[in-house]
Design a protein around this motif. Structure first.
Motif, PDB file in Angstrom:
ATOM      1  N   LYS A  29      -6.860   7.175  -4.207  1.00 45.60           N
ATOM      2  CA  LYS A  29      -8.286   7.002  -3.881  1.00 45.60           C
ATOM      3  C   LYS A  29      -8.659   5.516  -3.817  1.00 45.60           C
ATOM      4  N   ALA A  30      -8.132   4.741  -4.744  1.00 41.53           N
ATOM      5  CA  ALA A  30      -8.439   3.305  -4.768  1.00 41.53           C
ATOM      6  C   ALA A  30      -7.898   2.610  -3.526  1.00 41.53           C
ATOM      7  N   PRO A  62     -11.539  -0.525 -16.298  1.00 39.39           N
ATOM      8  CA  PRO A  62     -12.934  -0.280 -15.938  1.00 39.39           C
ATOM      9  C   PRO A  62     -13.100   0.071 -14.456  1.00 39.39           C
ATOM     10  N   MET A  63     -12.075  -0.153 -13.643  1.00 43.83           N
ATOM     11  CA  MET A  63     -12.163   0.169 -12.219  1.00 43.83           C
ATOM     12  C   MET A  63     -12.209   1.674 -11.977  1.00 43.83           C
ATOM     13  N   LEU A  64     -11.807   2.475 -12.944  1.00 50.69           N
ATOM     14  CA  LEU A  64     -11.917   3.933 -12.785  1.00 50.69           C
ATOM     15  C   LEU A  64     -13.353   4.323 -12.472  1.00 50.69           C
ATOM     16  N   LYS A  65     -14.274   3.808 -13.260  1.00 49.14           N
ATOM     17  CA  LYS A  65     -15.690   4.124 -13.049  1.00 49.14           C
ATOM     18  C   LYS A  65     -16.188   3.551 -11.723  1.00 49.14           C
ATOM     19  N   LEU A  66     -15.797   2.320 -11.409  1.00 49.79           N
ATOM     20  CA  LEU A  66     -16.260   1.681 -10.182  1.00 49.79           C
ATOM     21  C   LEU A  66     -15.699   2.345  -8.935  1.00 49.79           C
ATOM     22  N   THR A  67     -14.460   2.774  -8.993  1.00 50.18           N
ATOM     23  CA  THR A  67     -13.790   3.323  -7.817  1.00 50.18           C
ATOM     24  C   THR A  67     -14.094   4.794  -7.596  1.00 50.18           C
ATOM     25  N   THR A  68     -14.126   5.559  -8.679  1.00 49.47           N
ATOM     26  CA  THR A  68     -14.239   7.014  -8.531  1.00 49.47           C
ATOM     27  C   THR A  68     -15.579   7.573  -8.987  1.00 49.47           C
ATOM     28  N   VAL A 127      -9.274  -7.236  -6.064  1.00 51.39           N
ATOM     29  CA  VAL A 127     -10.225  -6.794  -5.044  1.00 51.39           C
ATOM     30  C   VAL A 127     -11.626  -7.315  -5.346  1.00 51.39           C
ATOM     31  N   MET A 128     -12.472  -7.328  -4.347  1.00 51.62           N
ATOM     32  CA  MET A 128     -13.883  -7.690  -4.461  1.00 51.62           C
ATOM     33  C   MET A 128     -14.082  -9.082  -5.055  1.00 51.62           C
ATOM     34  N   GLY A 129     -13.131  -9.984  -4.821  1.00 54.84           N
ATOM     35  CA  GLY A 129     -13.242 -11.345  -5.316  1.00 54.84           C
ATOM     36  C   GLY A 129     -13.034 -11.496  -6.812  1.00 54.84           C
ATOM     37  N   LYS A 130     -12.575 -10.438  -7.459  1.00 55.22           N
ATOM     38  CA  LYS A 130     -12.370 -10.476  -8.906  1.00 55.22           C
ATOM     39  C   LYS A 130     -10.990 -11.022  -9.242  1.00 55.22           C
ATOM     40  N   HIS A 170       0.823  -1.216   0.000  1.00 51.08           N
ATOM     41  CA  HIS A 170       0.000   0.000   0.000  1.00 51.08           C
ATOM     42  C   HIS A 170       0.857   1.265   0.000  1.00 51.08           C
ATOM     43  N   ASP A 171       2.114   1.141  -0.376  1.00 51.53           N
ATOM     44  CA  ASP A 171       3.051   2.268  -0.430  1.00 51.53           C
ATOM     45  C   ASP A 171       2.972   2.880  -1.826  1.00 51.53           C
ATOM     46  N   LEU A 172       2.262   4.017  -1.945  1.00 56.29           N
ATOM     47  CA  LEU A 172       2.013   4.614  -3.253  1.00 56.29           C
ATOM     48  C   LEU A 172       3.310   4.980  -3.973  1.00 56.29           C
ATOM     49  N   GLU A 173       4.288   5.465  -3.242  1.00 53.10           N
ATOM     50  CA  GLU A 173       5.564   5.823  -3.874  1.00 53.10           C
ATOM     51  C   GLU A 173       6.239   4.591  -4.469  1.00 53.10           C
TER      52      GLU A 173
END
Length: 117
Positions: free
Chosen positions: A61-62, A36-42, A90-93, A18-21
């Motif tokens: 954000k994700a 497609p996660m752009l739409k689902l997440t944001t 994520v989400m079992g995908k 989870h280290d963004l850098e």
């Protein structure tokens, strides 16, 4: 261990940290992603982003939305200046992430596909 396997392991570990850098260290300044996660997440209507800062903002954000995010690598394949990672997401995908590298072996284009959207 092949270069593709080494990259896949490091990429998965960076996301699981989870280290963004650390995550962003794999990408070029002009990275272009399509997911497609752009739409689902944001909730935004785009399905692609360009530029390291825009992508970092999205992934920040994700990571906040999925604080228990943990990827598990299933398989890795390689092509010409590219890899495809198949992993539990994520989400079992399950996801297939196709990444293309520049000459410095940094990802400059990425396309992600998911099961059960």
């Amino acid at each position: 261990m092949t270069a593709a396997q080494k990259f896949a392991r490091e990429w998965i570990e960076s996301w699981n940290s989870h280290d963004l850098e650390l995550i962003m260290s794999h990408y070029t300044e002009d990275i272009e992603i399509s997911t497609p996660m752009l739409k689902l997440t944001t909730g935004i209507e785009n399905d692609s982003l360009k530029g390291k800062q825009a992508v970092a903002n999205y992934w920040e954000k994700a990571l906040a939305k999925f604080p228990d995010l943990h990827f598990e690598l299933v398989d890795v394949t390689q092509g010409v200046s590219s890899v495809a990672l198949y992993y539990k997401s994520v989400m079992g995908k399950r996801a297939v992430e196709v990444m293309f590298f520049n000459d410095e072996h940094l990802v400059n284009k990425m396309i992600t596909l998911y099961t059960d959207l």
